[in-house]
Design an enzyme around this catalytic site. Structure first.
Site, PDB file in Angstrom:
ATOM      1  N   GLN A  71       0.826  -1.211   0.000  1.00 29.21           N
ATOM      2  CA  GLN A  71       0.000   0.000   0.000  1.00 29.21           C
ATOM      3  C   GLN A  71       0.859   1.259   0.000  1.00 29.21           C
ATOM      4  O   GLN A  71       0.761   2.086  -0.900  1.00 29.21           O
ATOM      5  CB  GLN A  71      -0.916   0.016   1.218  1.00 29.21           C
ATOM      6  CG  GLN A  71      -1.701   1.320   1.369  1.00 29.21           C
ATOM      7  CD  GLN A  71      -2.588   1.315   2.607  1.00 29.21           C
ATOM      8  OE1 GLN A  71      -3.438   0.458   2.765  1.00 29.21           O
ATOM      9  NE2 GLN A  71      -2.384   2.287   3.488  1.00 29.21           N
ATOM     10  N   SER A  78      -0.275   7.756   5.027  1.00 29.39           N
ATOM     11  CA  SER A  78      -1.599   7.830   5.641  1.00 29.39           C
ATOM     12  C   SER A  78      -2.675   8.255   4.651  1.00 29.39           C
ATOM     13  O   SER A  78      -3.835   7.850   4.763  1.00 29.39           O
ATOM     14  CB  SER A  78      -1.577   8.801   6.823  1.00 29.39           C
ATOM     15  OG  SER A  78      -0.673   8.360   7.818  1.00 29.39           O
ATOM     16  N   ARG A 242      18.651  -5.241  42.857  1.00 26.49           N
ATOM     17  CA  ARG A 242      19.572  -4.106  42.926  1.00 26.49           C
ATOM     18  C   ARG A 242      19.355  -3.358  44.232  1.00 26.49           C
ATOM     19  O   ARG A 242      18.228  -2.980  44.578  1.00 26.49           O
ATOM     20  CB  ARG A 242      19.311  -3.165  41.740  1.00 26.49           C
ATOM     21  CG  ARG A 242      20.105  -1.864  41.755  1.00 26.49           C
ATOM     22  CD  ARG A 242      21.575  -2.093  41.505  1.00 26.49           C
ATOM     23  NE  ARG A 242      22.264  -0.841  41.225  1.00 26.49           N
ATOM     24  CZ  ARG A 242      23.576  -0.731  41.072  1.00 26.49           C
ATOM     25  NH1 ARG A 242      24.341  -1.822  41.172  1.00 26.49           N
ATOM     26  NH2 ARG A 242      24.141   0.425  40.811  1.00 26.49           N
ATOM     27  N   GLN A 262      10.521   4.601  42.809  1.00 28.05           N
ATOM     28  CA  GLN A 262      10.652   3.488  41.865  1.00 28.05           C
ATOM     29  C   GLN A 262       9.306   2.781  41.687  1.00 28.05           C
ATOM     30  O   GLN A 262       8.936   2.405  40.574  1.00 28.05           O
ATOM     31  CB  GLN A 262      11.715   2.502  42.367  1.00 28.05           C
ATOM     32  CG  GLN A 262      12.151   1.457  41.341  1.00 28.05           C
ATOM     33  CD  GLN A 262      13.137   2.005  40.321  1.00 28.05           C
ATOM     34  OE1 GLN A 262      13.297   3.213  40.184  1.00 28.05           O
ATOM     35  NE2 GLN A 262      13.799   1.113  39.600  1.00 28.05           N
ATOM     36  N   GLY A 333      22.296   2.766  34.532  1.00 29.58           N
ATOM     37  CA  GLY A 333      23.244   2.503  33.451  1.00 29.58           C
ATOM     38  C   GLY A 333      23.090   1.124  32.849  1.00 29.58           C
ATOM     39  O   GLY A 333      23.324   0.927  31.652  1.00 29.58           O
ATOM     40  N   THR A 354       4.420   4.449  14.225  1.00 29.51           N
ATOM     41  CA  THR A 354       4.289   4.951  12.864  1.00 29.51           C
ATOM     42  C   THR A 354       3.613   3.952  11.928  1.00 29.51           C
ATOM     43  O   THR A 354       2.807   4.336  11.078  1.00 29.51           O
ATOM     44  CB  THR A 354       5.676   5.316  12.299  1.00 29.51           C
ATOM     45  OG1 THR A 354       6.290   6.277  13.147  1.00 29.51           O
ATOM     46  CG2 THR A 354       5.560   5.879  10.901  1.00 29.51           C
ATOM     47  N   GLU A 356       1.287   1.347  10.019  1.00 33.34           N
ATOM     48  CA  GLU A 356      -0.168   1.227   9.854  1.00 33.34           C
ATOM     49  C   GLU A 356      -0.926   2.448  10.359  1.00 33.34           C
ATOM     50  O   GLU A 356      -2.004   2.342  10.922  1.00 33.34           O
ATOM     51  CB  GLU A 356      -0.684  -0.038  10.557  1.00 33.34           C
ATOM     52  CG  GLU A 356      -0.044  -1.323  10.074  1.00 33.34           C
ATOM     53  CD  GLU A 356      -0.074  -1.449   8.563  1.00 33.34           C
ATOM     54  OE1 GLU A 356      -1.084  -1.088   7.941  1.00 33.34           O
ATOM     55  OE2 GLU A 356       0.936  -1.902   7.999  1.00 33.34           O
ATOM     56  N   ASP A 358       0.181   6.820  11.259  1.00 28.50           N
ATOM     57  CA  ASP A 358       0.848   7.663  12.246  1.00 28.50           C
ATOM     58  C   ASP A 358      -0.099   7.957  13.403  1.00 28.50           C
ATOM     59  O   ASP A 358      -1.285   8.239  13.219  1.00 28.50           O
ATOM     60  CB  ASP A 358       1.286   8.973  11.591  1.00 28.50           C
ATOM     61  CG  ASP A 358       1.932   9.915  12.579  1.00 28.50           C
ATOM     62  OD1 ASP A 358       3.116   9.724  12.872  1.00 28.50           O
ATOM     63  OD2 ASP A 358       1.238  10.821  13.065  1.00 28.50           O
TER      64      ASP A 358
END
Length: 416
Positions: A71, A78, A242, A262, A333, A354, A356, A358
């Protein structure tokens, strides 16, 4: 012997489909032929007549024909109605001539086009006796079924490396007056006879040609759950093991998941995964219903479905990509390392925003539909307010509604 060949082909097709889904588990990206099942086959089933399906579907089911969905063009994405590829009817030979008239008309981005597919479902402008009848679908062979060599007049290639999704061979294609039989135009809802006379089925919704895109958007909504859930799993597990701050040896430091900041960053994303899960199930059920309704000519549900899927695709894909990035940041990090798996997830999810449609454009389409529905709700005729917009029929009542807690004098300020 012919029956045995068909059986072997169908068995091979089943094995290929199994392999396609198996590869998605250990390796994030889709199998290169995935769009054959996700886009080409559904498009055949919706738009082709029973006679056409009898010819094409067995070949597609056993992967003799491997299709792609051509297409998007270099100059138009679009704006489907702006596509430039032409399909001109040639009455002398009873054929269509598929042609790329300009540089911007080159098909650009279709998955499976560069190397994998041998047939394309091409969107092109139907030209009959000098008159433009708009964009229609055409089944165009692009490679020899035996040698996989490009057919005369077809030029194609890979568009190059991407941020992610690199298992998929997104390609470009240019047609130089390629001829196909007239019957290669799917004719369930629009027909062209031997004389070149055009006819369209009465009462057909203008979105019927976009059913395949709608299906892919529903799959994207459902797949956002998996992408975000993987990122959340990595980030939450990391946050459990952590430790950082809150104590000196020999006292253990605090798990970073025990910090409220967190938790406030990750736990809403975990909840979002569940919301995506159930939303995805509902959208897939909606598409399953449309698959049954559209071939029977029942297209009333296409408008609401298109608006719902447009809005959800825009919102879910954006939240998914932003959520994965937040998970990456929550890992400090270590989240920047490829070995964490998060950068790959982010690259993969980025294409959803993006592909199919925007997300900004789709959000506007959903908004436009809602504004039309709201205008309708302000009239006496609310019969068309069905499905997800049915609540707008009760706008006067809803505008005066008040939360039970507020009625009891419990305002947010007093609760805090």
């Amino acid at each position: 012997a012919k029956a045995e060949q068909i059986v072997r082909g169908m068995e091979g097709g089943a094995e290929l489909r199994n392999l396609m889904w198996m590869t998605r588990a250990p390796f994030l990206d889709d199998f290169p032929a995935a769009l054959h099942c996700l886009m080409f086959l559904p498009n055949l089933k919706v738009l082709c007549t029973d006679e056409q399906l009898a010819f094409w579907q067995p070949k597609a089911d056993n992967f003799t024909v491997i299709g792609c969905y051509a297409q998007t063009e270099l100059g138009h994405g679009s704006n489907v109605q702006g596509l430039e590829t032409t399909a001109t009817f040639l009455p002398d030979s009873d054929e269509f001539e598929i042609h790329t008239p300009t540089l911007s008309a080159i098909k650009f981005w279709p998955g499976s086009l560069a190397c994998t597919s041998n047939t394309a479902m091409v969107f092109a402008r139907l030209l009959l006796h000098g008159r433009d009848h708009g964009v229609h679908n055409f089944i165009v062979p692009i490679r020899d079924l035996e040698t996989h060599e490009l057919l005369p007049g077809v030029m194609t290639g890979d568009i190059g490396p991407k941020i992610g999704y690199n298992n998929m061979d997104n390609g470009w294609c240019r047609f130089d007056r390629v001829r196909i039989p007239r019957t290669n135009m799917p004719m369930r809802f629009a027909t062209v006879d031997r004389a070149g006379t055009y006819a369209k089925s009465g009462g057909v919704h203008d979105k019927v040609g976009y059913v395949t895109m709608m299906e892919v958007r529903a799959l994207m909504i459902a797949d956002c759950r998996g992408c975000l859930a993987k990122a959340c799993t990595i980030a939450v597990r990391y946050s459990v093991v952590r430790r950082q701050g809150g104590g000196r040896p020999p006292k253990q430091e605090t798990k970073i998941l025990d910090y409220q900041t967190q938790q406030s960053r990750l736990l809403p994303l975990v909840a979002t995964c569940y919301a995506f899960h159930f939303t995805g199930l509902r959208m897939l059920a909606l598409l399953e219903r449309l698959r049954g309704d559209v071939p029977k000519g029942e297209t009333a549900g296409l408008g609401p479905a298109h608006a719902t899927l447009s809005g959800l695709k825009a919102w879910c894909t954006t939240v998914c990509a932003d959520g994965i990035e937040e998970c990456r940041r929550c890992c400090g990090g270590h989240g920047y390392l490829l070995s964490s798996g998060l950068p790959e997830l982010l690259g993969y999810a980025a294409h959803y925003i993006t592909a199919e449609g925007d997300s900004y454009v789709l959000a506007q389409q959903a908004s436009r539909y809602l504004l039309k529905a709201l205008a309708l709700a302000r009239t006496d005729d609310t019969s068309l307010l069905v499905g997800d917009c049915a609540y707008l029929a009760h706008t006067p009542t809803l505008s005066k509604a008040q939360c039970a807690a507020m009625r009891q004098g419990c305002s947010p300020s007093t609760c805090v």
